[in-house]
Design a protein around this motif. Sequence first.
Motif, PDB file in Angstrom:
ATOM      1  N   GLU A 136       0.776  -1.258   0.080  1.00 42.91           N
ATOM      2  CA  GLU A 136       0.006   0.094  -0.056  1.00 42.91           C
ATOM      3  C   GLU A 136       0.926   1.259   0.044  1.00 42.91           C
ATOM      4  OE1 GLU A 136      -3.186   2.203   3.016  1.00 42.91           O
ATOM      5  OE2 GLU A 136      -2.856   0.192   3.118  1.00 42.91           O
ATOM      6  N   ALA A 137       1.900   1.170   0.641  1.00 43.24           N
ATOM      7  CA  ALA A 137       2.831   2.475   0.896  1.00 43.24           C
ATOM      8  C   ALA A 137       3.630   2.682  -0.515  1.00 43.24           C
ATOM      9  CB  ALA A 137       3.813   2.303   1.950  1.00 43.24           C
ATOM     10  N   LYS A 138       3.995   1.564  -1.129  1.00 43.96           N
ATOM     11  CA  LYS A 138       4.532   1.621  -2.542  1.00 43.96           C
ATOM     12  C   LYS A 138       3.617   2.100  -3.308  1.00 43.96           C
ATOM     13  CE  LYS A 138       7.754  -2.345  -1.980  1.00 43.96           C
ATOM     14  NZ  LYS A 138       7.820  -3.755  -2.193  1.00 43.96           N
ATOM     15  N   LEU A 139       2.404   1.747  -3.412  1.00 34.39           N
ATOM     16  CA  LEU A 139       1.373   2.317  -4.293  1.00 34.39           C
ATOM     17  C   LEU A 139       1.145   3.922  -4.048  1.00 34.39           C
ATOM     18  CD1 LEU A 139      -0.924   1.867  -6.605  1.00 34.39           C
ATOM     19  CD2 LEU A 139      -2.486   1.401  -4.398  1.00 34.39           C
ATOM     20  N   ARG A 140       0.884   4.221  -2.780  1.00 32.61           N
ATOM     21  CA  ARG A 140       1.121   5.558  -2.412  1.00 32.61           C
ATOM     22  C   ARG A 140       2.207   6.492  -3.132  1.00 32.61           C
ATOM     23  NH1 ARG A 140      -1.135   6.538   3.805  1.00 32.61           N
ATOM     24  NH2 ARG A 140      -3.038   5.719   3.560  1.00 32.61           N
ATOM     25  N   ILE A 145       4.182   8.695   3.928  1.00 36.88           N
ATOM     26  CA  ILE A 145       3.197   7.740   3.393  1.00 36.88           C
ATOM     27  C   ILE A 145       3.113   6.445   3.807  1.00 36.88           C
ATOM     28  CG2 ILE A 145       3.498   8.722   1.188  1.00 36.88           C
ATOM     29  CD1 ILE A 145       5.592   6.385   0.677  1.00 36.88           C
ATOM     30  N   THR A 146       3.818   6.308   5.214  1.00 40.48           N
ATOM     31  CA  THR A 146       3.745   5.124   5.820  1.00 40.48           C
ATOM     32  C   THR A 146       2.742   5.563   7.198  1.00 40.48           C
ATOM     33  OG1 THR A 146       5.671   5.435   7.053  1.00 40.48           O
ATOM     34  CG2 THR A 146       5.909   4.139   5.266  1.00 40.48           C
ATOM     35  N   GLU A 147       1.863   4.603   7.309  1.00 36.17           N
ATOM     36  CA  GLU A 147       1.123   5.096   8.651  1.00 36.17           C
ATOM     37  C   GLU A 147       1.656   4.139   9.750  1.00 36.17           C
ATOM     38  OE1 GLU A 147      -2.752   3.982   7.835  1.00 36.17           O
ATOM     39  OE2 GLU A 147      -3.007   5.571   6.073  1.00 36.17           O
TER      40      GLU A 147
END
Length: 159
Positions: free
Chosen positions: A44-48, A97-99
């Motif tokens: 998900e972070a890579k996509l963001r 971008i990382t939660e």
Amino acid sequence: MGETLNSDDGDTSIAFDSSDELDEILEDEDAEPTNTIITQLSDEAKLRMEVLQSLIEPSDRKTYGIKLKQAAQKLGKTVRTVQRLVKKYQEQGLSAITEPERSDRGNYRIDEEWQKFIVKTYKEGNKSGRKMTPAQVAIRVQVRAEQLGLERYPSHMTV
């Protein structure tokens, strides 16, 4: 008295009135760093990151608007949320971008005894066709707390 701290470039220098101020600054540099090092990114972070980087690339207004709408659809967010993400990414970099994981993830805020009491009361109150609402359970929790002489107990919203 007037000590000077020079950088490697020789361009900038900072004057200090006393060595105490210099010691404080040097102590602050030894303090625990607040930056986080990200070693691996989730899918998900890579996509963001890919989406945000495509938005940061220079483009005209019309193209940017189209890219923004596509990015919002791709991420499953609103256009305004994506705009906020872009701004945060520009200011903070990858850490934006990382939660971060919540430290209390999977934990409940109320005691296990109160949890058991609430669930038991609700289940017993809804047996054999009777209906007990969560508000009625909250009242029973309040009464139970008064019986036990407790001042702190789960609120009606928690129940």
